[in-house]
Design a protein around this motif. Structure first.
Motif, mmCIF file in Angstrom:
data_model
loop_
_atom_site.group_PDB
_atom_site.id
_atom_site.type_symbol
_atom_site.label_atom_id
_atom_site.label_comp_id
_atom_site.label_asym_id
_atom_site.label_seq_id
_atom_site.Cartn_x
_atom_site.Cartn_y
_atom_site.Cartn_z
ATOM 1 N N VAL A 1 74.812 35.481 18.692
ATOM 2 C CA VAL A 1 73.890 36.819 18.903
ATOM 3 C C VAL A 1 73.952 37.305 17.486
ATOM 4 O O VAL A 1 75.053 37.647 16.790
ATOM 5 C CB VAL A 1 74.297 37.621 20.048
ATOM 6 N N LEU A 2 72.883 37.723 16.831
ATOM 7 C CA LEU A 2 72.802 38.367 15.621
ATOM 8 C C LEU A 2 72.580 39.828 15.933
ATOM 9 O O LEU A 2 71.507 40.391 16.364
ATOM 10 C CB LEU A 2 71.547 37.843 15.110
ATOM 11 N N VAL A 3 73.572 40.662 15.674
ATOM 12 C CA VAL A 3 73.620 41.974 15.967
ATOM 13 C C VAL A 3 73.285 42.880 14.680
ATOM 14 O O VAL A 3 74.105 42.617 13.527
ATOM 15 C CB VAL A 3 75.062 42.513 16.441
ATOM 16 N N PRO A 4 72.194 43.364 14.480
ATOM 17 C CA PRO A 4 72.144 44.415 13.184
ATOM 18 C C PRO A 4 73.184 45.067 12.768
ATOM 19 O O PRO A 4 73.652 46.019 13.642
ATOM 20 C CB PRO A 4 70.710 45.137 13.277
ATOM 21 N N LEU A 5 73.821 45.291 11.674
ATOM 22 C CA LEU A 5 75.116 46.031 11.424
ATOM 23 C C LEU A 5 74.515 47.497 11.288
ATOM 24 O O LEU A 5 75.620 48.268 11.375
ATOM 25 C CB LEU A 5 75.559 45.529 10.108
ATOM 26 N N SER A 6 73.352 47.884 11.107
ATOM 27 C CA SER A 6 73.031 49.351 11.306
ATOM 28 C C SER A 6 73.339 49.976 12.694
ATOM 29 O O SER A 6 73.833 50.927 13.116
ATOM 30 C CB SER A 6 71.544 49.507 11.089
ATOM 31 N N LYS A 7 73.026 48.963 13.698
ATOM 32 C CA LYS A 7 73.323 49.370 15.094
ATOM 33 C C LYS A 7 75.054 49.579 15.387
ATOM 34 O O LYS A 7 75.196 50.438 15.946
ATOM 35 C CB LYS A 7 72.444 48.565 16.227
ATOM 36 N N GLU A 8 75.594 48.484 14.753
ATOM 37 C CA GLU A 8 76.807 48.362 14.805
ATOM 38 C C GLU A 8 77.715 49.548 14.575
ATOM 39 O O GLU A 8 78.470 50.041 14.827
ATOM 40 C CB GLU A 8 77.497 47.101 14.176
ATOM 41 N N ASN A 9 77.157 50.089 12.909
ATOM 42 C CA ASN A 9 77.724 51.206 12.412
ATOM 43 C C ASN A 9 77.436 52.565 13.296
ATOM 44 O O ASN A 9 78.329 53.128 13.491
ATOM 45 C CB ASN A 9 76.993 51.599 11.186
#
Length: 271
Positions: free
Chosen positions: A157-165
């Protein structure tokens, strides 16, 4: 002991179908097939900062093909002159950074296939999630076949790092709240009942001050006059629910003004 520095390199990863991937420099002996970076030059074979791929290994020293080599030959490089580039789970797609996460995908998330390169490592959007597979927007593979889904475990799964932050910020705030809560209860010895009593006293004092100033009386008087005029609007009869409306209106306004005026400042000090 493996020593890692903070320098990140973004390189094309052919194993991911040519997608850009982040690598980190590590000071250790390389293995066949790994990427390395020259940290010292040895002209005319390679320059400092050149990227290479390891072809063979001899006791920590390696033979590698460097991108700057004009005739694509491999050259010997000693261990002291290179660092290994270890791949991370961070990839760059259309100018955005994503983390590849090994979990079951959800509808509308982006995934990348990881099954032996047969899919061409295409990035696709998930349209449906089943018990054993996911459906994706179909595409043609390099071998000409059409792919419209992957098995669980064969993709990331490709999780956008902006959401992860943002999620990490939420966790940090939650952790900070728990630390303050534990400090209040355990270190200061203040119970939930103590806090409720503090708030009750504070609210009582605010209501008393507002009442003594005449603020509530002036508001209530004008508001009640308006409600009475409205309440007797039906031929002089008091409309149904008049009492409840008056009570609710006054209650709402009192609560609103207390909330606006009430400031409870809690300052925690450690010894």
């Amino acid at each position: 002991m493996t020593k890692t520095n903070e320098k990140i390199h973004v390189l094309t990863d052919e194993s991911l179908g040519g997608i850009k991937r982040e690598y980190v420099e590590v000071d250790r002996e390389a293995k066949v097939g790994e990427k390395i970076i020259a940290i010292e030059e040895s002209l005319p074979y390679f320059c400092e900062g050149d990227y290479g791929e390891v072809i063979a290994v001899w006791c920590g020293d390696v033979s590698a093909k460097f991108e700057s080599n004009y005739d694509n030959k491999s050259w010997f490089i000693s261990h002291e002159r290179y660092n290994v580039l270890e791949p991370t789970n961070i990839v760059h797609i259309d100018g955005e950074r994503y983390e590849m996460v090994d979990r079951k995908a959800e509808v509308c998330e982006k995934v990348i296939h990881m099954n032996n390169g047969k899919s061409g490592r295409r990035v696709r959007e998930v349209t449906n999630v089943g018990v054993g597979t996911i459906d994706v927007i179909e595409y043609e593979r390099p071998d000409g076949d059409i792919t419209c889904g992957f098995s669980h475990g064969c993709y990331r799964v490709l999780v956008p790092l902006s959401k992860e932050n943002k999620y990490q910020e939420f966790k940090n705030k939650k952790r900070g709240y728990k630390e303050v809560k534990n400090f209040i209860h355990n270190e200061l010895g203040i119970t939930k009942e103590d806090i409720q009593e503090m708030i009750r006293i504070a609210v009582s004092n605010e209501v008393k001050k507002a009442a003594e100033s005449g603020e509530f009386q002036s508001f209530i008087s004008s508001k009640i006059d308006s409600l009475i005029e409205e309440g007797f609007g039906d031929g002089g009869r008091l409309l149904y629910g008049f009492k409840e409306r008056v009570s609710q209106t006054v209650s709402n306004e009192v609560g609103k003004r207390i909330a606006n005026n009430l400031n409870i400042s809690v300052e925690l000090k450690s010894q």
